[in-house]
Each structure stands twice: as structure tokens, then as C-alpha cells.
Write an enzyme that holds these catalytic residues in place. Structure first.
Site: not given
Ligand code: PLP
Length: 358
Positions: A37, A255
């Protein structure tokens, strides 16, 4: 000098095959039915399933109808095998599955009613999912008992259930679910029974039944969410150094000034970020493998870049590659550093990352 490759996911299909064989050995020869999957946990369902088919796999599980359709096309007519859709019929009409040569996992009485064969038609195989305690999908014990009387219009080829706590071998739910599954199995003696995912396949004999249904340990994750000597790394995520800079004490990196240098550091800026699937939650515990050791990440992961402390690497150069996970930095360790599990690291790898098979 040729330009370095961008962020790259290398899938080692020989290691995949070795893990398939290791699981088969652990499961003492019962059938191994791979779960492919989510595009084989992000590694590419077609390439993965073709290799596993060559190793002998003949039964596959996907989650969605679309995954089953793609897998049937990817395997092609030369590689026959059963493909079961775990979602069942909640989102897909029976004719869609039949048209694609797929079999449903029947998860509730409504699924069962939809799949019954009309009079005179031979029933097509399905898996029946019974719930044994996870309370996610599957028939209750009462629903299973009601169904278990003679059913000429149904062909229950497989009986499955799913373990909630298989990654914790000592968890009492493993024994409880085993007991409930063994009871339900008596109701469907013709069906082949399978309870175990990767963890379950390593829990010991009783959990194996007739087949085991692994996903993550085929792809290099340990059965108990930590590295395991029996399982090899399949996926390597690496990325190039784009720039090297010396940062003075008192300066910050990235950041939010997420890292402030308390002494002079050498920083490698690497071309991979959260758009490629490196989770921002790697700050502050994350590390990469570079030049023979784990090196800490500095500050925040950006969309396209991250910073690594290479103060101890005098020869570091633009184009050098750092490993986010792979044979040197186990997937399970990389996941733990980001506060998650190996499964999520794999399925989050972004479409921008180059895929290489070897
Ligand atoms: C995803 C899944 C598996 C595979 O589980 P792993 O822990 O990856 O081995 C098996 N069975 C079901 C029903 C699943 O949803």
C-alpha cells in the site's frame, strides 16, 4: 566537474529480497504476502512487487482501489497473483474490482452483501476481515458467527485480522488478539488465516497461522520499531552539500535563529528540506551521517535546505553527500529523532526526490 545529483532515494532491491527471505525464514515457511500500500511505503509499488514476485510472492495487499489498479498494471499479465484491497467495498463498487482483477477485503456486513455472487455464478474469492480488538475495520465476533453458516454465494479465501500492538512484544493485546482470532478461525475452516504484520511475524510461532502480511520490515524497518539485525536497510535518502561556511560564535543559523553558535562552527548547507520529506520535527534532535559519523542538524529544517555541523570534517566540500537514513543511519533511529516511526519517514519522501533502483 558534473553537477551533483539532487536529493536522492536509492532503493536496494537485493536488500528488499533479503528481507523477504528473512521474514519467510522467521515465519518458518508460511506464505509471505507483502503489503505494498501507499506505493510500497513510498518506495515504488511496481518495482517492489515485481522483485517480490520474482522471489515467489503471489499474494499482495494494497489499501485503495487505485493502488490495486496500478499494481495490476505494473505486474502485468506475465506476473499473475492475487491482489487484495484492504479498503474493501466502502469506496469501490464490486465491478470496479472485478474489472481490474482485484479481490476485496470484506470489512463489514455491507461489504459481504455487496460481494455475494448472483445465483448460478461461481463466487469470486475475497478476504474476510474480523476484528479482534483493534476496533478499526472488520466484522465483530457476533457478525462473524452470523455469517459462518453455509454460504454458497461467498468464497472466503482468506481470513484476516490485524494486531494493534505487534511492535511491543510484551503487550497483553498480542495474546488476547491471538486467542480471539483462533476462535474466529474455527468458524471459517476452509479459509487460509493471517494475523501477523511485520511485528507479528517476529512474535513467535502461534501468531503465524497460514500466512504473514508484512510491510515495514520488507522495507528496512525493524519489526519492533528499532533496528534489527535480521532486517537490512532498503532505502537510502541522501542529499548534496551545496555550501560550506564558517560561522562565528554568537551568530545564528537558519529560520527563527534556531541555532546560536556558542563557539565557531563549520556549517554545511545541504540541499534537502521538508518539501522532500525531512520532517521539521527533526529540530533539535536530528542528525545525518557524514564522513564516518553522525553529525547534528543545526537549527530548523527549511523547505529546501538544512544545516549540518561539520566542524570536525576538515575536508568537507560542495557536492559531498550526506545520508539522512540508510545503511549507516538506521531508518528507525532517524524516525525516533523526529518523534515518529519508520513508516512515516518513508511515505513522506517528496515527489521532487530522485528515485534510483539498484
Ligand atoms: C499496513 C498493514 C499491514 C502491514 O503492517 P506492517 O506493520 O507495515 O508490517 C498489515 N495488515 C494490515 C491490515 C495493514 O493495514
Amino acid at each position: 566537474m558534473p553537477a551533483p545529483s539532487p536529493a536522492r532515494l536509492t532503493v536496494d532491491l537485493d536488500a528488499l529480497a533479503a528481507n523477504y527471505r528473512a521474514i519467510a525464514a522467521e515465519a518458518a515457511g508460511v506464505e509471505v504476502t507483502p503489503v505494498v500500500k501507499a506505493d510500497a511505503y513510498g518506495l515504488g509499488a511496481t518495482a517492489v512487487a515485481r522483485r517480490l514476485h520474482a522471489e515467489g510472492a503471489r499474494t499482495f495487499f494494497v489499501a485503495r482501489l487505485s493502488e490495486g489498479e496500478a499494481l495490476r498494471a505494473g505486474l502485468g499479465p506475465a506476473r499473475p497473483g492475487a491482489i487484495y484491497v484492504l479498503d474493501g467495498l466502502a469506496l469501490a463498487a464490486p465491478h470496479r474490482l472485478r474489472a481490474a482483477g482485484l479481490s476485496p477485503v470484506l470489512n463489514d456486513p455491507a461489504d459481504v452483501e455487496q460481494w455475494r455472487a448472483p445465483a448460478g455464478v461461481r463466487p469470486a474469492p475475497a478476504a474476510l476481515h474480523v476484528d479482534t480488538g483493534m476496533n478499526r475495520l472488520g466484522l465483530t465476533a457476533d457478525q462473524a458467527r452470523a455469517l459462518a453458516t453455509h454460504q454458497p454465494d461467498l468464497h472466503v479465501a482468506l481470513l484476516i485480522s490485524h494486531l494493534a500492538c505487534a511492535s511491543e512484544p510484551e503487550h497483553p493485546m498480542n495474546a488476547q488478539q491471538l486467542e480471539r482470532f483462533a476462535e474466529m478461525r474455527k468458524l471459517f475452516p476452509q479459509a487460509r488465516a493471517g494475523l501477523a504484520n511485520s511485528g507479528g511475524a517476529f512474535l513467535g510461532g502461534e501468531h503465524r497461522f497460514d500466512f504473514v502480511r508484512p510491510g515495514i520490515s520488507l522495507y528496512g524497518g525493524g519489526p519492533f520499531e528499532r533496528p534489527d539485525v535480521r532486517i537490512r536497510a532498503v532505502a537510502t535518502l541522501d542529499a548534496p552539500v551545496l555550501q560550506v561556511r564558517d560561522v562565528a560564535a554568537g551568530e545564528s543559523v537558519g529560520y527563527a535563529a534556531g541555532f546560536v553558535a556558542s563557539r565557531a562552527v563549520r556549517v554545511a548547507t545541504v540541499g534537502i528540506g521538508y518539501a522532500d520529506g525531512v520532517l521539521r520535527a527533526n529540530s533539535p534532535a536530528g542528525a545525518v551521517w557524514f564522513a564516518g559519523a553522525r553529525r547534528p542538524l543545526l537549527g530548523r529544517v527549511s523547505m529546501d535546505l538544512l544545516a549540518v555541523d561539520v566542524s570536525d570534517c576538515p575536508t568537507v566540500a560542495v557536492g559531498d553527500r550526506v545520508e539522512l537514513f540508510g545503511p549507516n543511519l538506521p531508518l528507525d533511529d532517524a524516525a525516533a529523532a523526529a518523534g515518529t516511526i519508520a513508516y512515516e519517514l518513508l511515505v513522506r519522501i517528496g515527489p521532487r526526490v530522485e528515485r534510483v533502483y539498484r
